[in-house]
Each structure stands twice: as structure tokens, then as C-alpha cells.
Design a protein around this motif. Structure first.
Motif, mmCIF file in Angstrom:
data_model
loop_
_atom_site.group_PDB
_atom_site.id
_atom_site.type_symbol
_atom_site.label_atom_id
_atom_site.label_comp_id
_atom_site.label_asym_id
_atom_site.label_seq_id
_atom_site.Cartn_x
_atom_site.Cartn_y
_atom_site.Cartn_z
ATOM 1 N N GLY A 1 0.797 -1.225 0.000
ATOM 2 C CA GLY A 1 0.000 0.000 0.000
ATOM 3 C C GLY A 1 0.824 1.267 0.000
ATOM 4 N N VAL A 2 0.319 2.270 0.692
ATOM 5 C CA VAL A 2 0.915 3.603 0.658
ATOM 6 C C VAL A 2 2.266 3.673 1.362
ATOM 7 C CG1 VAL A 2 -1.302 4.771 0.442
ATOM 8 C CG2 VAL A 2 -0.367 4.338 2.703
ATOM 9 N N HIS A 3 2.611 2.678 2.152
ATOM 10 C CA HIS A 3 3.869 2.724 2.889
ATOM 11 C C HIS A 3 5.087 2.572 1.978
ATOM 12 C CE1 HIS A 3 1.580 2.772 6.532
ATOM 13 N NE2 HIS A 3 0.926 1.688 6.152
ATOM 14 N N ARG A 4 4.898 2.062 0.798
ATOM 15 C CA ARG A 4 6.017 1.882 -0.131
ATOM 16 C C ARG A 4 6.173 3.046 -1.093
ATOM 17 N NH1 ARG A 4 3.716 -0.055 -5.182
ATOM 18 N NH2 ARG A 4 1.541 -0.441 -4.732
ATOM 19 N N ILE A 5 5.268 4.014 -1.062
ATOM 20 C CA ILE A 5 5.336 5.129 -2.007
ATOM 21 C C ILE A 5 6.346 6.153 -1.510
ATOM 22 C CG2 ILE A 5 4.059 6.991 -3.122
ATOM 23 C CD1 ILE A 5 1.553 5.279 -2.872
ATOM 24 N N ASN A 6 7.393 6.325 -2.299
ATOM 25 C CA ASN A 6 8.423 7.325 -2.023
ATOM 26 C C ASN A 6 8.993 7.769 -3.362
ATOM 27 O OD1 ASN A 6 10.119 5.251 -2.838
ATOM 28 N ND2 ASN A 6 10.753 4.739 -0.754
ATOM 29 N N TRP A 7 10.088 8.525 -3.288
ATOM 30 C CA TRP A 7 10.710 9.034 -4.510
ATOM 31 C C TRP A 7 11.101 7.898 -5.452
ATOM 32 C CZ3 TRP A 7 11.566 13.607 -6.856
ATOM 33 C CH2 TRP A 7 12.497 13.619 -7.892
ATOM 34 N N GLY A 8 11.690 6.874 -4.931
ATOM 35 C CA GLY A 8 12.136 5.752 -5.753
ATOM 36 C C GLY A 8 10.989 5.042 -6.436
ATOM 37 N N PHE A 9 9.877 4.892 -5.724
ATOM 38 C CA PHE A 9 8.713 4.231 -6.311
ATOM 39 C C PHE A 9 8.185 5.041 -7.480
ATOM 40 C CE2 PHE A 9 4.129 3.608 -6.604
ATOM 41 C CZ PHE A 9 4.065 2.236 -6.812
ATOM 42 N N VAL A 10 8.034 6.355 -7.287
ATOM 43 C CA VAL A 10 7.531 7.222 -8.357
ATOM 44 C C VAL A 10 8.521 7.263 -9.514
ATOM 45 C CG1 VAL A 10 6.836 9.574 -8.950
ATOM 46 C CG2 VAL A 10 6.122 8.574 -6.771
ATOM 47 N N ALA A 11 9.821 7.338 -9.205
ATOM 48 C CA ALA A 11 10.837 7.370 -10.261
ATOM 49 C C ALA A 11 10.799 6.085 -11.081
ATOM 50 C CB ALA A 11 12.216 7.578 -9.644
ATOM 51 N N GLY A 12 10.654 4.956 -10.417
ATOM 52 C CA GLY A 12 10.565 3.687 -11.126
ATOM 53 C C GLY A 12 9.307 3.577 -11.958
ATOM 54 N N ARG A 13 8.235 4.091 -11.419
ATOM 55 C CA ARG A 13 6.962 4.032 -12.133
ATOM 56 C C ARG A 13 6.986 4.915 -13.373
ATOM 57 N NH1 ARG A 13 1.039 3.465 -10.526
ATOM 58 N NH2 ARG A 13 0.019 5.070 -11.728
ATOM 59 N N TRP A 14 7.462 6.144 -13.234
ATOM 60 C CA TRP A 14 7.454 7.065 -14.368
ATOM 61 C C TRP A 14 8.615 6.842 -15.324
ATOM 62 C CZ3 TRP A 14 5.579 12.440 -12.254
ATOM 63 C CH2 TRP A 14 4.195 12.389 -12.105
ATOM 64 N N ALA A 15 9.494 5.895 -15.039
ATOM 65 C CA ALA A 15 10.517 5.527 -16.013
ATOM 66 C C ALA A 15 9.896 4.712 -17.146
ATOM 67 C CB ALA A 15 11.625 4.732 -15.338
ATOM 68 N N SER A 16 8.717 4.171 -16.901
ATOM 69 C CA SER A 16 8.007 3.376 -17.901
ATOM 70 C C SER A 16 7.037 4.253 -18.695
ATOM 71 C CB SER A 16 7.224 2.261 -17.201
ATOM 72 O OG SER A 16 6.283 1.689 -18.075
ATOM 73 N N PRO A 17 7.093 4.220 -20.026
ATOM 74 C CA PRO A 17 6.132 4.987 -20.838
ATOM 75 C C PRO A 17 4.685 4.565 -20.585
ATOM 76 C CG PRO A 17 7.959 4.261 -22.204
ATOM 77 C CD PRO A 17 8.118 3.601 -20.870
ATOM 78 N N PHE A 18 4.466 3.299 -20.218
ATOM 79 C CA PHE A 18 3.106 2.838 -19.926
ATOM 80 C C PHE A 18 2.500 3.637 -18.775
ATOM 81 C CE2 PHE A 18 0.229 0.195 -17.398
ATOM 82 C CZ PHE A 18 -0.743 -0.092 -18.348
#
Length: 137
Positions: free
Chosen positions: A54-71
Motif C-alpha cells: 500500500g501507501v507505505h512503499r510510495i516514495n521518490w524511488g517508487f515514483v521514479a521507477g513508475r514514471w521511467a516506464s512509458p506505460f
């Protein structure tokens, strides 16, 4: 006996006004975008808030990893654009329904359109210019 026929009207005949289908397309857009938003938002909530801690894993790294993908960039961009245009269209309808004076209606719509354009521009810029390699603070 006198003829009781009506005389021709004095006003010249005007061609029928061109009718726009804008409101029909607007109504149709609201239904289609609403269905798309249900899928996008529920998917977003499921992934971000429920799965894998859940929300406990959301940090800078999570967002950076997510937005590294065009999908995921496209997913979030579609959610941003559909939500903004869907909400703006609904607010435009409310302004048309409740603003009494034409000048009030005009200025409220100008404020609405300018704010929509700014939010879409900034949100799109953030999604596409986000640097996943930038160090977190």
C-alpha cells in the motif's frame, strides 16, 4: 365577397440557423470519459494503495521507477487529461445553468478555461520532464 387571404409577411425569410452538435458531443464525452476514468482511477487506487504494501512503499524511488516506464506515464497522463476535461466540462455546464448574466457567464468560463489550460500544461510538463535519475532529498 372580399378575399380573406393573408398578405405575405414583411420580414425577409432567413435561412435556418446552423445548429451545432457541441452539446451532444459534450454529453457523449462525459459518459465515455466517465467510464474510462472509473477504470483508470480504480486501477490507480488498487496499485498505489492496496497492492504490495500500500501507501507505505510510495516514495521518490517508487515514483521514479513508475514514471521511467512509458506505460505508466501514459496512464497518469490519460487520467490527468480525462479528469481535467471531464470536470471542466461539468463546471462549464453548471456555469451555463446558473450564471444569469452573459458577462458573468463569459468571465467565469474564461477563468475556467485558463485554469484548465494551466493545470494541464503543468501536469503534462511534470509527467514528461520528470527525471527519475535526479537524487532524492
Amino acid at each position: 365577397m372580399a378575399d380573406l387571404a393573408l398578405a405575405n409577411p414583411r420580414a425577409p425569410k432567413r435561412p435556418a440557423a446552423r445548429r451545432s452538435n457541441f452539446e451532444l458531443y459534450s454529453w457523449l464525452f462525459m459518459r465515455i470519459s466517465g467510464l474510462a476514468l472509473i477504470i483508470l482511477v480504480l486501477g490507480h487506487l488498487l496499485i498505489m494503495n492496496i497492492l504490495d504494501g500500500g501507501v507505505h512503499r510510495i516514495n521518490w524511488g517508487f515514483v521514479a521507477g513508475r514514471w521511467a516506464s512509458p506505460f505508466w506515464q501514459f496512464w497518469d497522463l490519460a487520467m490527468l487529461w480525462l479528469a481535467e476535461i471531464h470536470g471542466g466540462n461539468g463546471l462549464r455546464t453548471i456555469i451555463d445553468d446558473y450564471a444569469r448574466k452573459d458577462s458573468t457567464r463569459f468571465w467565469l468560463k474564461i477563468v475556467l478555461y485558463v485554469s484548465m489550460a494551466l493545470i494541464l500544461a503543468v501536469g503534462t510538463m511534470v509527467i514528461f520532464t520528470f527525471d527519475p535519475n535526479m537524487p532524492a532529498n
